[in-house]
Design a protein around this motif. Sequence first.
Motif, PDB file in Angstrom:
ATOM      1  N   ILE A 112     -18.454   5.937  -1.101  1.00 51.17           N
ATOM      2  CA  ILE A 112     -17.796   6.779  -0.405  1.00 51.17           C
ATOM      3  C   ILE A 112     -16.516   6.018  -0.388  1.00 51.17           C
ATOM      4  O   ILE A 112     -15.078   6.654   0.463  1.00 51.17           O
ATOM      5  CB  ILE A 112     -18.648   6.486   0.436  1.00 51.17           C
ATOM      6  N   GLU A 113     -16.162   5.446  -1.346  1.00 52.43           N
ATOM      7  CA  GLU A 113     -14.715   4.609  -1.488  1.00 52.43           C
ATOM      8  C   GLU A 113     -13.868   6.282  -2.091  1.00 52.43           C
ATOM      9  O   GLU A 113     -12.301   6.058  -0.862  1.00 52.43           O
ATOM     10  CB  GLU A 113     -14.698   3.588  -2.845  1.00 52.43           C
ATOM     11  N   LEU A 121     -21.552  13.743   3.353  1.00 53.23           N
ATOM     12  CA  LEU A 121     -21.789  14.159   5.119  1.00 53.23           C
ATOM     13  C   LEU A 121     -21.667  15.413   4.879  1.00 53.23           C
ATOM     14  O   LEU A 121     -22.800  16.200   5.557  1.00 53.23           O
ATOM     15  CB  LEU A 121     -20.476  13.671   5.612  1.00 53.23           C
ATOM     16  N   ASN A 122     -21.536  16.881   3.984  1.00 55.52           N
ATOM     17  CA  ASN A 122     -21.352  18.080   4.537  1.00 55.52           C
ATOM     18  C   ASN A 122     -23.418  18.121   3.642  1.00 55.52           C
ATOM     19  O   ASN A 122     -23.878  18.529   4.260  1.00 55.52           O
ATOM     20  CB  ASN A 122     -20.807  18.670   3.044  1.00 55.52           C
ATOM     21  N   GLN A 123     -23.798  17.551   2.811  1.00 60.29           N
ATOM     22  CA  GLN A 123     -24.936  17.145   2.035  1.00 60.29           C
ATOM     23  C   GLN A 123     -25.897  16.696   3.101  1.00 60.29           C
ATOM     24  O   GLN A 123     -26.843  17.581   3.356  1.00 60.29           O
ATOM     25  CB  GLN A 123     -25.054  16.383   1.220  1.00 60.29           C
ATOM     26  N   GLY A 143     -16.899  12.169  -2.944  1.00 59.09           N
ATOM     27  CA  GLY A 143     -17.107  11.363  -1.999  1.00 59.09           C
ATOM     28  C   GLY A 143     -17.754  11.643  -1.031  1.00 59.09           C
ATOM     29  O   GLY A 143     -18.583  11.959  -0.607  1.00 59.09           O
ATOM     30  N   LEU A 144     -16.963  10.574   0.234  1.00 59.67           N
ATOM     31  CA  LEU A 144     -17.451  10.174   1.450  1.00 59.67           C
ATOM     32  C   LEU A 144     -17.911  11.738   1.958  1.00 59.67           C
ATOM     33  O   LEU A 144     -18.715  12.385   2.731  1.00 59.67           O
ATOM     34  CB  LEU A 144     -16.649   9.357   2.331  1.00 59.67           C
ATOM     35  N   ILE A 160     -30.974  10.374  -2.271  1.00 58.48           N
ATOM     36  CA  ILE A 160     -30.516   9.086  -1.845  1.00 58.48           C
ATOM     37  C   ILE A 160     -28.532   9.253  -2.184  1.00 58.48           C
ATOM     38  O   ILE A 160     -28.362   8.515  -2.806  1.00 58.48           O
ATOM     39  CB  ILE A 160     -31.206   7.779  -3.174  1.00 58.48           C
ATOM     40  N   PRO A 161     -28.088   9.872  -1.171  1.00 56.93           N
ATOM     41  CA  PRO A 161     -26.287   9.539  -1.278  1.00 56.93           C
ATOM     42  C   PRO A 161     -26.662   8.129  -1.578  1.00 56.93           C
ATOM     43  O   PRO A 161     -26.522   7.284  -1.085  1.00 56.93           O
ATOM     44  CB  PRO A 161     -26.500  10.432  -0.075  1.00 56.93           C
TER      45      PRO A 161
END
Length: 939
Positions: free
Chosen positions: A395-396, A407-409, A402-403, A9-10
């Motif tokens: 993702i703040e 995305l890499n995950q 964070g963001l 659950i990112p």
Amino acid sequence: MKPRLPCLIPLLLALAALPAAAQAPQAAPTPTDATLPRIAFDKTVLPNGLEVILVEDHRLPVVAVNIWYHVGPANEAPGLTGFAHLFEHMMFAATRHIPRAEADRLLEGAGATDSNGSTDYDRTNYFDTVPSNQLELALWVHADRMGYLLDVLDQSALSNQQDVVRNERRQSVENRPYGIVEEAMNHALFPQTHPYYASVIGSHADIQSAKLKDVRDFFKRYYGPNNAGIVIAGDIDKARAHALVAKYFGSFKRSAPVVAPKVTTPPITRERRVTVADRIELPRVYMAWLTPPAYQPGDAELAVAGQILAGGKAGRLYKSLVYERQIAQDVAASQNSYALTSTFLIDATARPGIDGAQLEGAIDAELKALRDVGPSDAEVERARNTIETAMLTSIEKLGGAGLANQLNQYNQYTGDPGYLTRDLARLRRVSAADVRRVAQAWLQPNARVVVTGVPGTPDFGPDVPTPKPAAKAAKAKAVAGINKDEAWRRTPPKAGPAPAFTLPGSESFKLANGLTVIHHYNPALPLVAAELVVKSGSDANPDGHPGLAGFTAQLLQEGTATRSAPRIADEIAQLGAFLGSDSTADASTVSLLSLRSTFGAALDVMADVVQHPAFPTAEVERQRAARLGELTRQRDDPARVAAVAAAGALYGPRHPYGYGQLGTEAAIRATTRDDLAGFWRRHYVPSNAALIVSGAVTREELQALASARFGAWPRAAATPPDTGQPGGSKVRLVIVDKPGAPQTALRVTLLAASRKTPDYPALQVMNAALGGLFSSRINLNLREDKGYSYGVFSGLRYSRTPGPLTIAGSVRTDVTGASVAEIFKEVRGVREQPLPAAELAGARDAQVYSLPGQFETNSGIGASLAETYVFDLPADYWRSLPDQFRGVTAAQVQAVADKYLRLDQMKVIGVGDRNKILPQLQPLGLGEPELRNADGQLP
């Protein structure tokens, strides 16, 4: 991983506010629900296989660079446990074009934040957040590591990092309460041949036995561009960013294709039980199950189950074990998701006098109810709402966890950096029936391991001696590596034009009752953070009542005139919000984080707990027991004990700063309901408070909300704190005995300056050079040169009155005395000689260009605005601070070092094995030691 002060659950939510960008054909799927957000990104693949993912976001003039190599302990060979993590450390050694420690110096001097690396079971990542004009510098550093590490890798670098990693193991596993208990849990879950059997950090024997050939082979096999992905997110032009990636990485050769590990995880068919002795006072029970891999069916459902069981005060286990039965100090549950298999983990720490069997029985009852009956629809909704808010919060930040990292995950686990749409959709689909189904399928008693940590003497296994330092070898000559040398790489790239940035400001107004309201409008994401800050903390504790401010803050959430403690917890969870309360040396705070859509309702609850706490007698007793239990846990943590001992030695027993935030056992037991209510009446008044709000709420909306929720708060005068003068002990050496401790928790400290000192800019620059940065003198000496520690850093805690400058870290027991001697040497160095020009520029620029990162999140903005309020700083303080830093000279740095770093007043606090460390410290001329008890207090 460099020391610094979950996979499923990112934690993401609505990115609709991010700027639109051209979408690559393989990007995020077309949403089937208009409410599902998308991440606007471009993904391309270089001819050598490097995946490049770009996100354009101009909120701040910063850029996050995040590289994932698809390798971790899942890829380790037998007998090389911890090797992936050891190699992560090796990537920070010298490369062909960058001498050792130069990369950190250049990046920190450029203003880099969140600059680090980490290893997990399936991946290793490296990341930095830099000012947008320094993107090319970050790419130059990361590229030289990928392309040219082997050219100069030598035994000296390996030996040093073996020392560092073994110190990290001592600090994070052996000297951390329950560290070896958690390691035993992994050993019970998996057979010894399974790559998840060992902890990520590995064993002393395997770390020490690693050979240079192993390192070279590992690099060649796993660190090619075709086994990596790079995300660049932030203030970029995507075309230019892609061109830079091609420039710095495009010429690198592919490595041989990496074959995904083929591992069969044997199921657990009969309960396994292990008991582990550790240097602890309170037993802790761990239960763990093997569960579906990341992003597979059942994964999201189990994450929701974990939130229902132990997601804060609304969780079933909290309500049963902590709140109602009061047999647990804390409880947690989570789905930990990985590629080969995941684990579902529950852990609970006993209250004093409670044993593991009692905890097990209570946990089993709640698990049986979840399997037999399942959760209510309301519980599932609360869990989903809370997870969604946490998603948005994460993702703040562009960098760190964070963001860019998210995305890499997504890219590694699903092949799609824009998987957010489907990820959030699967969360929203979870029903009560789904949670019951996965509980029945995966959380059965016969399919688990139960590991209990009990008080006793820990067994760390056979001693693996630390080899004596080898004679200094000549600098290794560069040899032909994997990639052809290119002359242009030998010089660091020049920075682009400095970005013009203005730190976020604020507007303020006052209500008729005197409440200050400070507002910052930040519409980037549909999120709001609020703090109610009271200008009274432990500085307002009456004599004989240490910890009263914290005790009072803790009780605010435990019932009001109209809401019970469970109702407060359920309401906040139903809104998907987070509510907290705490105190520091100079302030008390009630904090709130929520979605914009639920902010008004959440603010209702916040206003109620601030203005109408009931201090019910039953809740006072519950929290008294909780604080006594936490005091017991604090004794097990050497670093926390060292902090308490240092406070007492600096300030003395009659000063409110002379204790930790918990206070003492005697004070906790003696505190009455009237004491708590009296502290609240004296200090929680509008004229002594500010409501600070940052997020997607306009000033007009906030004025209406603040007036409606806080306008009726009665006006009253606050009682100003009177701390008196410090009355610390005259001794310079303080010892707390921890027999058998593998490390010494060290603090070297003295009182320095108040927050409003005009010396603040020069002090911060001086501290950066001395011990504030990773590339500082103290850390490079004790970690990188000597291998004594995982990391030793310095920092100043500013208060209304002079606060302490502290140099702190954990060092190997046998080099305790040598470490203190080296610290003193570095202190003398900054006093006696001005900083060289390059070092001054780096320390100064690190302060200037890292400032925007302090304003990356609503909570960070709120904390900065709260600092200006609590310490009566000018409204434009943060906007004027960069120029103040730029004006600091070498003479000013030396002057503040001479003024504040008084060696004859520095106190040394050591928490460790007295019989081993005292003989090392006595020759340093510190005088007779003061012996303190296990709490860090005088007997």
